[in-house]
Design an enzyme around this catalytic site. Structure first.
Site, PDB file in Angstrom:
ATOM      1  CG  HIS A  20      -1.651  -1.326   1.295  1.00 59.60           C
ATOM      2  ND1 HIS A  20      -2.691  -1.387   1.758  1.00 59.60           N
ATOM      3  CD2 HIS A  20      -2.760  -1.932  -0.239  1.00 59.60           C
ATOM      4  CE1 HIS A  20      -3.058  -2.802   1.982  1.00 59.60           C
ATOM      5  NE2 HIS A  20      -2.831  -2.787   0.975  1.00 59.60           N
ATOM      6  CB  CYS A  38       6.722  16.949  -9.348  1.00 62.52           C
ATOM      7  SG  CYS A  38       8.120  16.190  -9.518  1.00 62.52           S
ATOM      8  CB  CYS A  91       7.650  17.722 -14.459  1.00 58.66           C
ATOM      9  SG  CYS A  91       6.300  17.405 -12.935  1.00 58.66           S
ATOM     10  CB  SER A 126      -8.860  -6.413  10.196  1.00 66.19           C
ATOM     11  OG  SER A 126      -9.052  -5.724   8.864  1.00 66.19           O
ATOM     12  CG  ASN A 168      -5.847 -10.261  14.888  1.00 60.67           C
ATOM     13  OD1 ASN A 168      -6.587  -9.667  15.666  1.00 60.67           O
ATOM     14  ND2 ASN A 168      -6.030  -9.360  13.754  1.00 60.67           N
TER      15      ASN A 168
HETATM   16  N1  APR Z   1      -0.834  -7.876  17.997  1.00 59.21           N
HETATM   17  C1  APR Z   1      -1.533  -8.511  16.531  1.00 59.21           C
HETATM   18  N2  APR Z   1      -2.482  -8.280  16.209  1.00 59.21           N
HETATM   19  C2  APR Z   1      -3.297  -7.039  16.381  1.00 59.21           C
HETATM   20  C3  APR Z   1      -2.644  -5.984  17.899  1.00 59.21           C
HETATM   21  C4  APR Z   1      -1.568  -6.644  18.457  1.00 59.21           C
HETATM   22  N3  APR Z   1      -0.831  -6.129  19.566  1.00 59.21           N
HETATM   23  N4  APR Z   1      -3.825  -4.883  17.793  1.00 59.21           N
HETATM   24  C5  APR Z   1      -4.339  -4.883  17.069  1.00 59.21           C
HETATM   25  N5  APR Z   1      -4.662  -6.526  16.489  1.00 59.21           N
HETATM   26  C6  APR Z   1      -5.475  -6.883  14.939  1.00 59.21           C
HETATM   27  C7  APR Z   1      -7.207  -6.177  14.886  1.00 59.21           C
HETATM   28  O1  APR Z   1      -7.446  -6.835  15.569  1.00 59.21           O
HETATM   29  C8  APR Z   1      -7.549  -6.337  13.507  1.00 59.21           C
HETATM   30  O2  APR Z   1      -7.916  -7.573  12.932  1.00 59.21           O
HETATM   31  O3  APR Z   1      -5.525  -5.720  13.953  1.00 59.21           O
HETATM   32  C9  APR Z   1      -5.724  -5.953  12.994  1.00 59.21           C
HETATM   33  C10 APR Z   1      -5.491  -4.552  12.424  1.00 59.21           C
HETATM   34  O4  APR Z   1      -6.767  -4.262  11.346  1.00 59.21           O
HETATM   35  P1  APR Z   1      -6.631  -2.894  10.467  1.00 59.21           P
HETATM   36  O5  APR Z   1      -7.300  -1.918  11.712  1.00 59.21           O
HETATM   37  O6  APR Z   1      -8.297  -3.392   9.335  1.00 59.21           O
HETATM   38  O7  APR Z   1      -6.120  -2.869   9.245  1.00 59.21           O
HETATM   39  P2  APR Z   1      -5.452  -4.056   8.560  1.00 59.21           P
HETATM   40  O8  APR Z   1      -5.776  -5.209   8.368  1.00 59.21           O
HETATM   41  O9  APR Z   1      -3.409  -3.446   8.575  1.00 59.21           O
HETATM   42  O10 APR Z   1      -5.974  -3.069   6.995  1.00 59.21           O
HETATM   43  C11 APR Z   1      -5.596  -3.232   6.162  1.00 59.21           C
HETATM   44  O11 APR Z   1      -7.063  -1.223   5.142  1.00 59.21           O
HETATM   45  O12 APR Z   1      -7.282   0.319   5.943  1.00 59.21           O
HETATM   46  C12 APR Z   1      -6.658   0.171   5.441  1.00 59.21           C
HETATM   47  O13 APR Z   1      -4.416   0.745   3.493  1.00 59.21           O
HETATM   48  C13 APR Z   1      -5.284   0.474   5.141  1.00 59.21           C
HETATM   49  O14 APR Z   1      -3.639  -1.218   4.663  1.00 59.21           O
HETATM   50  C14 APR Z   1      -4.783  -1.220   5.639  1.00 59.21           C
HETATM   51  C15 APR Z   1      -5.700  -1.967   5.608  1.00 59.21           C
END
Ligand code: APR
Length: 262
Positions: A135, A165, A168, A207, A231
């Protein structure tokens, strides 16, 4: 129960969670892939986007709106303002033990791939090399016109406007993949190739609702890899994992290198 006993009990449970099978595979593996999401940076103080039933909101707008291609077309300065705010949060933050453990793994395995959805650069700050950034990065900007990429620290922001930029003179945008946009050329393809070859795949702090990143564990599983999720919460990929380690990445990942307490 005394605090020390609580700690020991928690550590014991975490250790037991790490099965003998996983320890054996971890010690024998040659090809390993790690997919990370915002959760791996949570213990560094980076707010996640989802998890815990909450979703991030900015000035009354869900982050999916402010972080979208539509918003980029409508109001580029507002998008910069959001990412400048996120960058302001990040500037003070440091990698946590999860980032450090993952960085150490790159010299432990013959083939190691680190695929991240994070734009925070904390993996690299912990010493990780060749990170596949699905990303993009909040520390870079890209020109709409000539495609040049610049480091944000080199840019001038005039009165809340969007930076120009210096190759350019065109408008720059954050070098981050926004909702509704394609991933950087080859990033997903490279990650999927590594997933097809890995024998051990860790899914850490995501997530698993954003695609195509969430496909990576499925590609690894289909290719016969042992898939492990780390997680505190269950996610849509928990069901396809061989092992689910329920807890914080910063507490669990460093233990994989440790000998189990007998
Ligand atoms: N250790 C491991 N996991 C954790 C912890 C921790 N200490 N704290 C929270 N989590 C978990 C949460 O339970 C959740 O499932 O991390 C996850 C975070 O999920 P999101 O906030 O949805 O992040 P992500 O999965 O990276 O989102 C994907 O969506 O928002 C866009 O571009 C953004 O890259 C991101 C993409």
């Amino acid at each position: 129960m005394l605090p020390s006993e609580v700690l020991r009990a928690t550590q014991a449970i975490t250790n037991e969670f790490i099965s003998e099978e996983l320890r054996a595979r971890f010690h024998e593996a040659k090809n390993v892939l790690v997919l990370t999401g915002a959760g791996v940076s949570a213990e560094s103080g980076v707010p996640t986007f989802r998890g815990g039933g909450n979703t991030a909101v900015w000035k009354g707008m869900p982050f999916e709106v402010i972080s979208s291609a539509g918003m980029l077309a409508r109001d580029l300065p507002a998008v910069w303002e959001w990412f400048n705010y996120r960058r302001g949060l990040l500037e003070k933050l440091k990698p946590n033990p999860a980032h450090v453990a993952i960085a150490q793994w790159q010299d432990r395995f013959r083939n190691f791939a680190l695929v991240t959805q994070n734009i925070d650069g904390l993996h690299q700050a912990a010493g990780a090399r060749n990170v596949i950034e699905l990303h993009g990065s909040i520390w870079r900007a890209r020109c709409f016109d000539c495609g040049a990429v610049h480091y944000v620290c080199e840019l001038k922001f005039e009165d809340g406007g969007s930076p120009a930029c210096f190759d350019c003179g065109g408008h720059l945008r954050p070098d981050v993949v926004l909702f509704g946009e394609m991933l950087p050329t080859g990033a997903y393809e490279n990650a999927a190739l590594q997933a097809q070859d890995c024998e051990l795949c860790f899914v850490v702090g995501t997530s698993a609702v954003v695609y195509p990143a969430a496909l990576i564990p499925e590609v690894a599983r289909a290719a016969g890899a042992y898939v492990v999720e780390v997680n505190p919460e269950r996610t849509p990929v928990s069901g396809l994992c061989d092992e689910v380690l329920t807890g914080k990445a910063g507490e669990i990942l460093p233990r994989l290198c440790q000998k189990p307490d007998r």
